[in-house]
Design a protein around this motif. Structure first.
Motif, PDB file in Angstrom:
ATOM      1  N   GLY A 125       1.019  -1.141  -0.174  1.00  6.62           N
ATOM      2  CA  GLY A 125       0.076  -0.199  -0.100  1.00  6.62           C
ATOM      3  C   GLY A 125       0.231   1.066  -0.134  1.00  6.62           C
ATOM      4  O   GLY A 125       0.073   2.461  -0.286  1.00  6.62           O
ATOM      5  N   ASP A 126       2.488   1.520   0.293  1.00  9.13           N
ATOM      6  CA  ASP A 126       2.727   2.296   0.126  1.00  9.13           C
ATOM      7  C   ASP A 126       3.331   2.754  -0.721  1.00  9.13           C
ATOM      8  O   ASP A 126       3.884   1.913  -1.182  1.00  9.13           O
ATOM      9  CB  ASP A 126       4.085   2.608   1.494  1.00  9.13           C
ATOM     10  CG  ASP A 126       4.892   3.890   1.428  1.00  9.13           C
ATOM     11  OD1 ASP A 126       5.267   3.968   0.943  1.00  9.13           O
ATOM     12  OD2 ASP A 126       5.021   3.771   2.962  1.00  9.13           O
ATOM     13  N   PRO A 127       3.186   3.880  -1.308  1.00  8.35           N
ATOM     14  CA  PRO A 127       3.815   4.456  -3.060  1.00  8.35           C
ATOM     15  C   PRO A 127       5.125   4.413  -3.003  1.00  8.35           C
ATOM     16  O   PRO A 127       5.160   4.979  -3.975  1.00  8.35           O
ATOM     17  CB  PRO A 127       2.144   5.337  -3.070  1.00  8.35           C
ATOM     18  CG  PRO A 127       2.235   6.216  -1.845  1.00  8.35           C
ATOM     19  CD  PRO A 127       2.494   5.233  -0.523  1.00  8.35           C
ATOM     20  N   HIS A 128       6.201   5.021  -1.472  1.00  2.23           N
ATOM     21  CA  HIS A 128       7.429   5.662  -1.905  1.00  2.23           C
ATOM     22  C   HIS A 128       8.313   4.655  -2.172  1.00  2.23           C
ATOM     23  O   HIS A 128       9.251   4.841  -2.251  1.00  2.23           O
ATOM     24  CB  HIS A 128       6.840   7.014  -1.025  1.00  2.23           C
ATOM     25  CG  HIS A 128       5.545   7.934  -1.446  1.00  2.23           C
ATOM     26  ND1 HIS A 128       6.100   8.024  -2.986  1.00  2.23           N
ATOM     27  CD2 HIS A 128       5.412   8.293  -0.934  1.00  2.23           C
ATOM     28  CE1 HIS A 128       4.829   9.398  -3.060  1.00  2.23           C
ATOM     29  NE2 HIS A 128       4.696   9.087  -2.011  1.00  2.23           N
ATOM     30  N   TYR A 129       7.529   3.541  -1.031  1.00  2.00           N
ATOM     31  CA  TYR A 129       9.055   2.854  -0.267  1.00  2.00           C
ATOM     32  C   TYR A 129       8.501   1.293  -0.272  1.00  2.00           C
ATOM     33  O   TYR A 129       7.255   0.822  -0.373  1.00  2.00           O
ATOM     34  CB  TYR A 129       8.833   2.645   1.113  1.00  2.00           C
ATOM     35  CG  TYR A 129       9.631   4.399   1.357  1.00  2.00           C
ATOM     36  CD1 TYR A 129      10.818   4.958   1.112  1.00  2.00           C
ATOM     37  CD2 TYR A 129       8.694   5.549   1.491  1.00  2.00           C
ATOM     38  CE1 TYR A 129      11.192   5.833   0.939  1.00  2.00           C
ATOM     39  CE2 TYR A 129       9.256   7.032   2.127  1.00  2.00           C
ATOM     40  CZ  TYR A 129      10.055   7.207   1.313  1.00  2.00           C
ATOM     41  OH  TYR A 129      10.894   8.624   1.584  1.00  2.00           O
ATOM     42  N   LEU A 130       9.283   0.355  -0.475  1.00  4.87           N
ATOM     43  CA  LEU A 130       9.537  -1.096  -0.411  1.00  4.87           C
ATOM     44  C   LEU A 130      10.178  -1.958   0.257  1.00  4.87           C
ATOM     45  O   LEU A 130      11.484  -1.236   0.349  1.00  4.87           O
ATOM     46  CB  LEU A 130       8.936  -1.275  -1.732  1.00  4.87           C
ATOM     47  CG  LEU A 130       9.277  -2.902  -2.513  1.00  4.87           C
ATOM     48  CD1 LEU A 130       8.127  -3.401  -3.206  1.00  4.87           C
ATOM     49  CD2 LEU A 130      10.240  -4.016  -2.371  1.00  4.87           C
ATOM     50  N   GLY A 131      10.389  -2.962   1.542  1.00  2.00           N
ATOM     51  CA  GLY A 131      11.309  -2.845   2.255  1.00  2.00           C
ATOM     52  C   GLY A 131      11.007  -4.691   2.103  1.00  2.00           C
ATOM     53  O   GLY A 131       9.511  -5.053   2.655  1.00  2.00           O
ATOM     54  N   LEU A 132      11.884  -5.228   3.205  1.00  2.00           N
ATOM     55  CA  LEU A 132      11.694  -6.215   3.346  1.00  2.00           C
ATOM     56  C   LEU A 132      12.562  -5.831   4.979  1.00  2.00           C
ATOM     57  O   LEU A 132      13.560  -5.934   5.248  1.00  2.00           O
ATOM     58  CB  LEU A 132      12.342  -7.876   2.352  1.00  2.00           C
ATOM     59  CG  LEU A 132      11.231  -7.774   1.254  1.00  2.00           C
ATOM     60  CD1 LEU A 132      12.545  -9.174   0.492  1.00  2.00           C
ATOM     61  CD2 LEU A 132      10.650  -8.570   1.582  1.00  2.00           C
ATOM     62  N   THR A 133      12.823  -7.497   5.720  1.00  2.00           N
ATOM     63  CA  THR A 133      13.634  -7.741   7.061  1.00  2.00           C
ATOM     64  C   THR A 133      14.386  -9.382   7.204  1.00  2.00           C
ATOM     65  O   THR A 133      15.633  -9.004   7.554  1.00  2.00           O
ATOM     66  CB  THR A 133      12.656  -8.455   8.077  1.00  2.00           C
ATOM     67  OG1 THR A 133      11.771  -7.826   8.117  1.00  2.00           O
ATOM     68  CG2 THR A 133      13.830  -8.296   9.419  1.00  2.00           C
ATOM     69  N   GLY A 134      13.701  -9.891   6.192  1.00  2.00           N
ATOM     70  CA  GLY A 134      15.003 -11.070   5.881  1.00  2.00           C
ATOM     71  C   GLY A 134      15.080 -12.145   4.341  1.00  2.00           C
ATOM     72  O   GLY A 134      14.054 -11.425   4.395  1.00  2.00           O
TER      73      GLY A 134
END
Length: 260
Positions: free
Chosen positions: A84-93
């Protein structure tokens, strides 16, 4: 079947295969089922029948397939949607699972990404959420210094590439999604397209990655085993990429708790 032409038809960009061209999923499944049926040691098992004595596994219509001779030297992950975030994408592991169910060792020199991290942006110079955090082993956490975060642009490719020093037998992947807080879980990756040595191994709509819980009270890993996809897939028309406008959007509005 034109086997020599299948590898290139599903590429959206020459360097980023996303399995979204019409027929790409069906083409891959036809090719892979033929391979499994003809793989050494499967015998009748490759046709979904009872395994021959001394053979292991059953075919793509059965309960399990073990292809021991298949080895890959490169793995590519293309993240095409966040939660849903239009600006950032990430993962923890992230872990790559071998045929014995154990994670394969990955060193920092073997992994690359585009974008690499937030430090690719002019306004960031020393952000700690770098690529090495994907493989640091601290995956059940809410501390963002153990997480990876990149700028996200809906509709574009966000690619992680792992090149192994030698060919490996890869059974699947294990993801821990972005988990800094309940609100920040919207930055987690939602859809990933996977290629092994340039061959797409994900359905046309990609694999769904479970949203992070926003706490670390349990192991929230999402396992993706390629053999599981063989069991449930059907040779159906490919789905379209998710419309960014239809995705759930994060909100910073405070919601008062309902009191009795």
């Amino acid at each position: 079947m034109l086997l020599c032409a299948r590898g290139s038809r599903h590429l959206v960009r020459p360097s980023f295969p996303t399995c979204e061209e019409p027929g790409a999923g069906a083409a891959f499944m036809e090719l892979l089922i033929i391979y499994l049926c003809c793989a050494p040691g499967l015998g009748k098992a490759g046709l979904g029948m009872r395994p021959e004595p001394g053979r292991r596994g059953v075919g793509p219509l059965g309960a399990k397939v073990l292809v021991e001779d298949r080895r890959e030297s490169s793995l590519q992950l293309n993240f095409t949607a966040s939660w849903g975030d239009p600006h950032y994408l990430g993962l923890t592991g992230l872990e790559v699972v071998g045929k014995d169910g154990q994670p394969l060792p990955i060193s920092l020199h073997q992994i690359s990404a585009s974008p690499r991290d937030l430090n690719d942006l002019p306004e960031y110079t020393d952000d700690s959420r770098t690529l090495d955090k994907l493989i640091d082993g601290a995956s059940i956490t809410m501390e963002d210094e153990h997480m990876w975060l990149i700028p996200f642009s809906p509709g574009l490719d966000h690619v992680v590439t792992i090149c192994f020093d030698r060919a490996e037998s890869i059974a699947g992947l294990r993801f821990w999604n972005y988990n800094k807080s309940p609100e920040d879980t919207y930055r987690g990756a939602k859809i990933v397209h996977i290629s092994l040595d340039g061959l797409c191994v994900s359905p046309p709509e990609g694999f769904l990655i479970r949203k992070g819980p926003g706490n670390c009270h349990f192991d929230f890993a999402r396992d993706i085993l390629f053999v599981d996809y063989l069991h449930v897939c059907q040779l159906s028309p490919p789905a379209r990429r998710l419309d960014p406008q239809s995705l759930e959007r994060a909100t910073m509005d405070y919601e008062a708790p309902l009191m009795p």
